[in-house]
Each structure stands twice: as C-alpha cells, then as structure tokens.
Design an enzyme around this catalytic site. Structure first.
Site, short mmCIF file in Angstrom:
data_model
loop_
_atom_site.label_atom_id
_atom_site.label_comp_id
_atom_site.label_asym_id
_atom_site.label_seq_id
_atom_site.Cartn_x
_atom_site.Cartn_y
_atom_site.Cartn_z
N PHE A 167 -48.89 -51.05 26.60
CA PHE A 167 -49.41 -51.89 27.73
C PHE A 167 -48.46 -51.75 28.92
O PHE A 167 -48.69 -52.17 29.98
CB PHE A 167 -49.32 -53.12 27.24
CG PHE A 167 -48.07 -54.15 27.16
CD1 PHE A 167 -47.51 -54.49 28.17
CD2 PHE A 167 -47.61 -54.21 25.91
CE1 PHE A 167 -46.18 -55.10 28.04
CE2 PHE A 167 -46.34 -54.87 25.97
CZ PHE A 167 -45.49 -55.33 26.95
N LYS A 172 -57.15 -43.63 24.80
CA LYS A 172 -57.42 -45.10 24.06
C LYS A 172 -56.21 -45.80 24.84
O LYS A 172 -55.03 -45.75 24.33
CB LYS A 172 -57.17 -44.92 22.60
CG LYS A 172 -57.92 -46.30 22.05
CD LYS A 172 -57.37 -47.35 22.20
CE LYS A 172 -56.10 -47.82 21.86
NZ LYS A 172 -55.37 -49.12 22.25
N CYS A 190 -39.16 -49.31 27.50
CA CYS A 190 -38.51 -48.61 26.39
C CYS A 190 -37.09 -48.28 26.84
O CYS A 190 -36.48 -47.98 25.80
CB CYS A 190 -39.48 -47.71 25.64
SG CYS A 190 -39.54 -46.20 26.84
N GLU A 240 -35.83 -55.08 18.49
CA GLU A 240 -36.35 -54.91 19.81
C GLU A 240 -36.92 -56.20 20.51
O GLU A 240 -38.03 -56.65 19.77
CB GLU A 240 -37.50 -53.89 19.88
CG GLU A 240 -37.75 -53.51 21.21
CD GLU A 240 -38.97 -52.36 21.55
OE1 GLU A 240 -39.53 -52.26 20.46
OE2 GLU A 240 -38.89 -51.63 22.39
#
Ligand code: NAD
Length: 505
Positions: free
Chosen positions: A155, A179, A287, A386
C-alpha cells in the site's frame, strides 16, 4: 458520510477492457485524511484471475516478437503521459494513501525514472559474444522474455512500486498481471489507463484485485512464469516459497528494521534533521524509514533533545488537497491503533517516551504525530519489530562495534545509515554492517532506478533484486548459441560436434 452504494466500484483490466468483477468478496478503499471510504474494491475470484492470466498469455507471442525498439517507443509515450499526468497522479496517491503532496510528487517522479530506465531496453537487452571461443566457433548469449509476469504490490507507494516492475517487464517483452494493494487500487487503474493511451496492445498489461486468495490464485496458475512481490516479510516468504515450489521465478521484497548510527564526531544538527526526515517522512510508512537511532558515546541526550524539538515542530494533519502539512495520516484505523499500541508496549518494557505522537493530532483521519522513544534496549519489541509508523526508538551504544552487533542480530537487512566525519568509521560501517543498502550521511539510502534495491536477510527472498540491471536479468532468460560455419557448402568432415546433424542426412 458516503454510503456504500455511492462508492465507486473499482474495475479489473483484462485483455484491454475494463470489466466489473463478479466476486462476492470486496473491501473498502479509504481516504486516510478524512477516515471515510472513497471506493469499493471487489476481490477477483480464481476464475477472474484465470481470465486475466489467459489474456496476458494470449498477448505474449506478438508482444515478445515486437522489436525492442518499438516496445521502447510505447514506453517513451508512457513516460510522456506520466509526466503530463504527474500532478493528478500525485493527488490520487495522496487521496488514497495519505502521504503529503510533496511526498507523493517525489514518489511519482521515482516511478517516472523507472520508465526512463526501461526506455533504454534496446541497449539493456544486448547479449554477449565471443568470436573464436574454439577454432572457427563463435559463442553468443541473447535475452528472451520469461513469459507472463505478475506484480503484487504494497500500500505504501501506490504508483512507484508498480513502476519498479511493470516498465522493465514490458520492455523486456513480457506481458503482465498487476495485483495492487487492495488498500490503494486507484493509482494502479490510472497507470493502466495511461499504458493503454500510450499504445500498449490489448492484454499486455492486466489488473486484478484482492487479498491473499487472489495472490494464491496467481501463484498457482500454470501460465505465470515470474512473480515480483513487495510487502511484509511474512507475505514475502509465503509468496517466495509457494511461487518457487510451483516452478516460478520469484523476487520478493519484505519488511525492514533500519538503523541509523550517529558517531560522536557527526554534525549533530545535520544528523538529527536527516533522522527526522528518515523516521517521519511518509509517516514512517517506508521500508527504508529509519526506525532505530544508535547514538554512539555520550551524544544520546543532545540527540534526543534535538529530535524532540524538530519532530515536535512538524505540522501533522490531513493531506488531501493541502500543502501546509509536514506529515499526513497512516493508512488505516487498525494500523493507527497498532502504531499507537507500540508506545504502550515500549513504556511497559521500560522505555521512556520523549515525544508522544498520540498527543499531536486529532480529527477523523487516521492521524498520529511523530514519536521519539528513549532509553530503548535491544531486547525490547520496539527495537526488534517493524512498526511501519512514525516512531523512532533511540538506543544508546558505547561504540561502533556495539552498533555493528545490533545489525548482526537483526533478522531484517534492508538499509542502515551512519553519520560521521570519519572516513574510517564510514568505511568500517559500509563494509561490515549487516544490511544490503548503506547510507553515509544520508537518512534514506534507497537506490534510484538505475541501481538494484538490494535488501538482505528477511528483507528479501530471491536472487535477482528489483530495479536496475538485476530487474532486466530477472525479466529475461538467456539463450546461448554456439556457431560454426564452413568455408564451402561441402560436407563438414569428421567434426564430433557435427555428428548429430550428419546422422540425419
Ligand atoms: P502486505 O504484506 O500486507 O501486503 C502486500 C501485498 O501482499 C498486498 O498486495 C496484499 O494484498 C498481499 N498480501 C497480504 N497478505 C498476504 C498473504 N498472507 N499472502 C499473500 N499475499 C498477501 O504489506 P503492506 O502492509 O501492503 O505494505 C507494508 C509492508 O511492505 C511493510 O512490511 C514494508 O516494509 C514492506 N515494503 C517493503 C519494501 C521493500 O522494498 N522491501 C517496499 C515497500 C514496502
């Protein structure tokens, strides 16, 4: 409040046509700035996935045989359309994701650069030749497309991450099924529109929607040759293990826990500003976001104080249609609660909250301000897990060796940065830190399009990384040809290499 009936229902792109999915399962797409749903995304069924893959498979022979120079021309047109539409794309990214408009613009620009890289495909695809590898024998390799490629994206970068994959795969002669994240499908649809407008033949690029069920249908499909994945480590591992078990090529980028080392000789103000941008840019949903600061020696107090000052000044608020905001919302209500929950976890484990982001924002959007946690220890969850939100943990270490040890014990390995004036410390860090992307006096060492995105350990499953020349290698398979020609058309003699051919005559 928008009703479910009033919501736009997202379509799939199959064989060049926009079609409504017939699935009974669906999800809502939110505007994180308002907390309100803005679209409904039907989750494609296995049959619908099959149609999309079949469309890509049917389009493959023609596209694979289209000269690389012509494929590149489509991408040049796509690049132009992307640039023309870049402001609209950025606004769409902000609308469905929530990052600030300037962050969205920058992310679209990174995506444009991937297309620019892919436009060089005639050069990128060139093989190798060695004449006279044996007497009168020449050897060469050429690159062929691998077939139908699939992209499964997260996302947090609705335009950029699909563009890490799609232009390179298409340039190399493959067809594609994307996708996108079910949380941010709208930007992907816009990419589909722009590709069609750029003259891409029907079926070369397709879009399906959904969650794990849709991903699994793609992984199971026998006509899919290669899978590119970006997302959390758990899903990346699943995609890698399932895809490779099914005989597919897989590159799967996962989650991260990135460390920022501040040496005592660093320019503390420069470092603190870089840490602020790294940890709180895009609300920490990157990230490559810095997550753990490791001040070395006695600079911890001064660093925390400066971070508290800088982060405390950030304007947190809704981003949709607004420029006067430094940090926007996170992606959803659940995620907001999860991020906020980490502050309680940290407190319970003995950390100190130097800046509490829960107090910085209010409203209906999924807003939480930047948080700075001090006195964090390596065993605490905030030091190991995380969080993927605007939380920076400060963990004091005595020396560079101690910082390197923390990196060695980290299961992830995306990125790490050092702030120092010492070439020796920078060199030691670069050589020995246990991560694939290294920054020296920069907060976010994310490589640009021309370099591979080289995550290590559980931040990446596979061999060839996304971006740069490794992307071209991933989306192609090599063919070697060995050639010998003879001076005349007479029989070739007793050459053992010829025996097979001779026996057929
Ligand atoms: P996610 O793993 O929840 O979802 C990513 C994609 O996988 C989505 O398309 C989703 O539909 C699908 N998916 C979700 N669960 C799945 C499952 N169990 N099996 C198969 N598919 C599944 O990730 P996210 O929340 O969208 O994105 C955030 C994560 O992505 C963070 O962990 C972040 O570090 C990571 N990320 C990594 C990189 C990188 O380059 N390493 C870049 C961006 C984001």
């Amino acid at each position: 409040m928008a009703t479910v009936q009033a919501l736009e229902t997202v379509k799939m792109l199959v064989g060049g046509r926009w079609i409504a999915a017939g699935s009974s399962r669906s999800g809502e797409v939110f505007n994180p700035s308002t907390g309100q749903p803005i679209a409904r995304v039907p989750f494609s069924t296995a049959e619908e996935v099959d149609r999309a893959v079949k469309a890509a498979h049917a389009a493959l022979p023609e596209w694979a045989e289209t000269p690389a120079v012509e494929r590149a021309r489509v991408l040049f047109r796509f690049r132009e359309r992307l640039v023309e539409e870049s402001e609209n794309l950025a606004r769409l990214v902000t609308r469905e994701h929530g990052k600030t408009l300037s962050e969205s613009r920058a992310s679209v620009q990174r995506g444009v650069e991937m297309v620019e890289f892919a436009c060089g495909v005639p050069s990128l695809l060139m093989g190798q030749t060695l004449p006279n590898i044996a007497r009168d024998v020449d050897c060469e390799t050429v690159r062929h497309p691998v077939g139908v490629c699939v992209g499964i994206t997260p996302f947090n970068f609705p335009v950029m991450v699909p563009l890490w994959m799609v232009p390179v795969a298409l340039a190399c002669g493959n067809t594609f099924v994307l996708k996108p994240s079910e949380k941010v499908p709208l930007s992907a649809l816009k990419l589909g529109e722009l590709l069609i407008e750029s003259g891409l033949p029907d079926g070369v690029f397709n879009i399906v929607h959904g969650d794990k069920e849709c991903v699994d249908a793609l992984l199971e499909h026998s006509d899919v040759s290669a899978v590119s994945f970006v997302g959390s480590t758990a899903a990346a591992r699943h995609v890698y293990e399932t895809g490779t078990r099914k005989g597919k090529r897989v590159q799967a980028a996962g989650g991260a826990k990135n460390h920022l080392i501040i040496m005592p000789d660093a320019d503390l103000d420069q470092a603190a500003r870089a840490l602020q941008a790294s940890a709180f840019g895009c609300a920490g949903e990157r990230c490559m976001a810095g997550s753990v600061a490791l001040p070395v020696g006695g600079i911890g107090d001064r660093l925390v104080e400066r971070l508290r000052e800088l982060a405390g000044q950030m304007r947190v608020g809704p981003t949709d249609g607004r420029e006067d905001v430094d940090m926007g919302p996170v992606i959803g209500r659940d995620h907001l609660n999860r991020v906020a929950g980490y502050l309680d976890v940290a407190l319970a484990e003995g950390a100190h909250i130097a800046l509490d982001g829960r107090k910085a924002a209010s409203g209906d959007g999924f807003l939480i301000g930047p948080s700075v946690l001090d006195r964090v220890e390596p065993a605490m969850r905030v030091a190991r897990e995380e969080i993927f939100g605007p939380v920076l943990s400060v963990l004091r270490v005595d020396n560079l060796e101690a910082a390197l040890a923390i990196g060695r014990n980290c299961p992830y390995g995306n990125g790490a940065s050092i702030f120092t004036r010492s070439g020796w410390a920078a060199r030691e860090f670069k050589h020995r830190f246990n991560a694939g992307m290294i920054g020296i006096n920069v907060g976010v060492p994310a490589p640009m399009a021309w370099f591979p995105f080289t995550g290590w350990n559980q931040s990446f499953f596979g061999d060839l990384h996304i971006q740069g020349i490794e992307g071209v290698q991933f989306y192609t398979r090599q063919k070697m040809t060995m050639t010998r020609w003879f001076e005349s058309a007479s029989q070739p003699g007793d050459d053992p290499l010829w025996q097979g051919g001779k026996s057929r005559t």
